[in-house]
Motif scaffolding. Sequence first.
Motif, PDB file in Angstrom:
ATOM      1  N   HIS A   5      -1.096   4.509  11.966  1.00 21.16           N
ATOM      2  CA  HIS A   5      -1.250   5.957  12.096  1.00 21.16           C
ATOM      3  C   HIS A   5      -1.838   6.498  10.791  1.00 21.16           C
ATOM      4  CE1 HIS A   5      -0.240  10.185  12.496  1.00 21.16           C
ATOM      5  NE2 HIS A   5      -0.151   9.954  13.797  1.00 21.16           N
ATOM      6  N   PRO A   6      -2.848   7.375  10.872  1.00 19.75           N
ATOM      7  CA  PRO A   6      -3.493   7.886   9.652  1.00 19.75           C
ATOM      8  C   PRO A   6      -2.529   8.520   8.647  1.00 19.75           C
ATOM      9  CG  PRO A   6      -4.789   8.467  11.569  1.00 19.75           C
ATOM     10  CD  PRO A   6      -3.514   7.868  12.081  1.00 19.75           C
ATOM     11  N   ALA A   7      -1.529   9.246   9.124  1.00 22.54           N
ATOM     12  CA  ALA A   7      -0.589   9.887   8.191  1.00 22.54           C
ATOM     13  C   ALA A   7       0.208   8.838   7.422  1.00 22.54           C
ATOM     14  CB  ALA A   7       0.349  10.821   8.951  1.00 22.54           C
ATOM     15  N   LYS A  58      -9.801  -0.606   0.666  1.00 31.64           N
ATOM     16  CA  LYS A  58     -11.119  -0.311   1.234  1.00 31.64           C
ATOM     17  C   LYS A  58     -11.027  -0.087   2.741  1.00 31.64           C
ATOM     18  CE  LYS A  58     -13.894  -2.811  -2.136  1.00 31.64           C
ATOM     19  NZ  LYS A  58     -14.820  -3.929  -2.358  1.00 31.64           N
ATOM     20  N   VAL A  59     -10.318  -0.979   3.426  1.00 37.21           N
ATOM     21  CA  VAL A  59     -10.168  -0.849   4.875  1.00 37.21           C
ATOM     22  C   VAL A  59      -9.383   0.414   5.207  1.00 37.21           C
ATOM     23  CG1 VAL A  59      -9.131  -1.896   6.943  1.00 37.21           C
ATOM     24  CG2 VAL A  59     -10.387  -3.319   5.307  1.00 37.21           C
ATOM     25  N   ALA A  60      -8.343   0.705   4.438  1.00 32.77           N
ATOM     26  CA  ALA A  60      -7.548   1.913   4.671  1.00 32.77           C
ATOM     27  C   ALA A  60      -8.422   3.155   4.564  1.00 32.77           C
ATOM     28  CB  ALA A  60      -6.386   1.983   3.677  1.00 32.77           C
ATOM     29  N   ALA A  65     -11.267   7.584   7.028  1.00 33.19           N
ATOM     30  CA  ALA A  65     -12.525   8.314   7.233  1.00 33.19           C
ATOM     31  C   ALA A  65     -12.843   8.400   8.722  1.00 33.19           C
ATOM     32  CB  ALA A  65     -13.665   7.635   6.485  1.00 33.19           C
ATOM     33  N   ALA A  66     -12.609   7.315   9.456  1.00 30.44           N
ATOM     34  CA  ALA A  66     -12.864   7.315  10.902  1.00 30.44           C
ATOM     35  C   ALA A  66     -11.932   8.279  11.622  1.00 30.44           C
ATOM     36  CB  ALA A  66     -12.698   5.907  11.463  1.00 30.44           C
ATOM     37  N   ALA A  67     -10.749   8.493  11.054  1.00 30.45           N
ATOM     38  CA  ALA A  67      -9.785   9.425  11.636  1.00 30.45           C
ATOM     39  C   ALA A  67     -10.002  10.845  11.108  1.00 30.45           C
ATOM     40  CB  ALA A  67      -8.364   8.963  11.329  1.00 30.45           C
TER      41      ALA A  67
END
Length: 99
Positions: A5-7, A58-60, A65-67
């Motif tokens: 989850h982004p948060a 980096k992946v995070a 960014a995608a979210a």
Amino acid sequence: MLMPHPAMLRRLVEEYEALVAHDGDVEAGTGRRDLRTQDLAYTLCVSTGTREVGQALKVARRLLAAAHDPVAVHVKRRVPTTGLAVDEPSAPQGPAVVG
């Protein structure tokens, strides 16, 4: 692959970077801070499907960014758990390809 989850991911990145930023401080409880930094690095790696904290960050950032989650600007620094230099992008990269 499960997507964090982004948060939760943002909280992990922010807490990890805050602890790394205070790595040079000399104060009581440093051992606990080191353990927490290691725990966060491990959780970031598991959450992003990576094995190194630099790559996990980096992946995070790509996932955030995608979210459409704001990502702070970062620079190269030493990662305390590995002692390796991490070259972090100053701007979010494109979304991560999951497959």
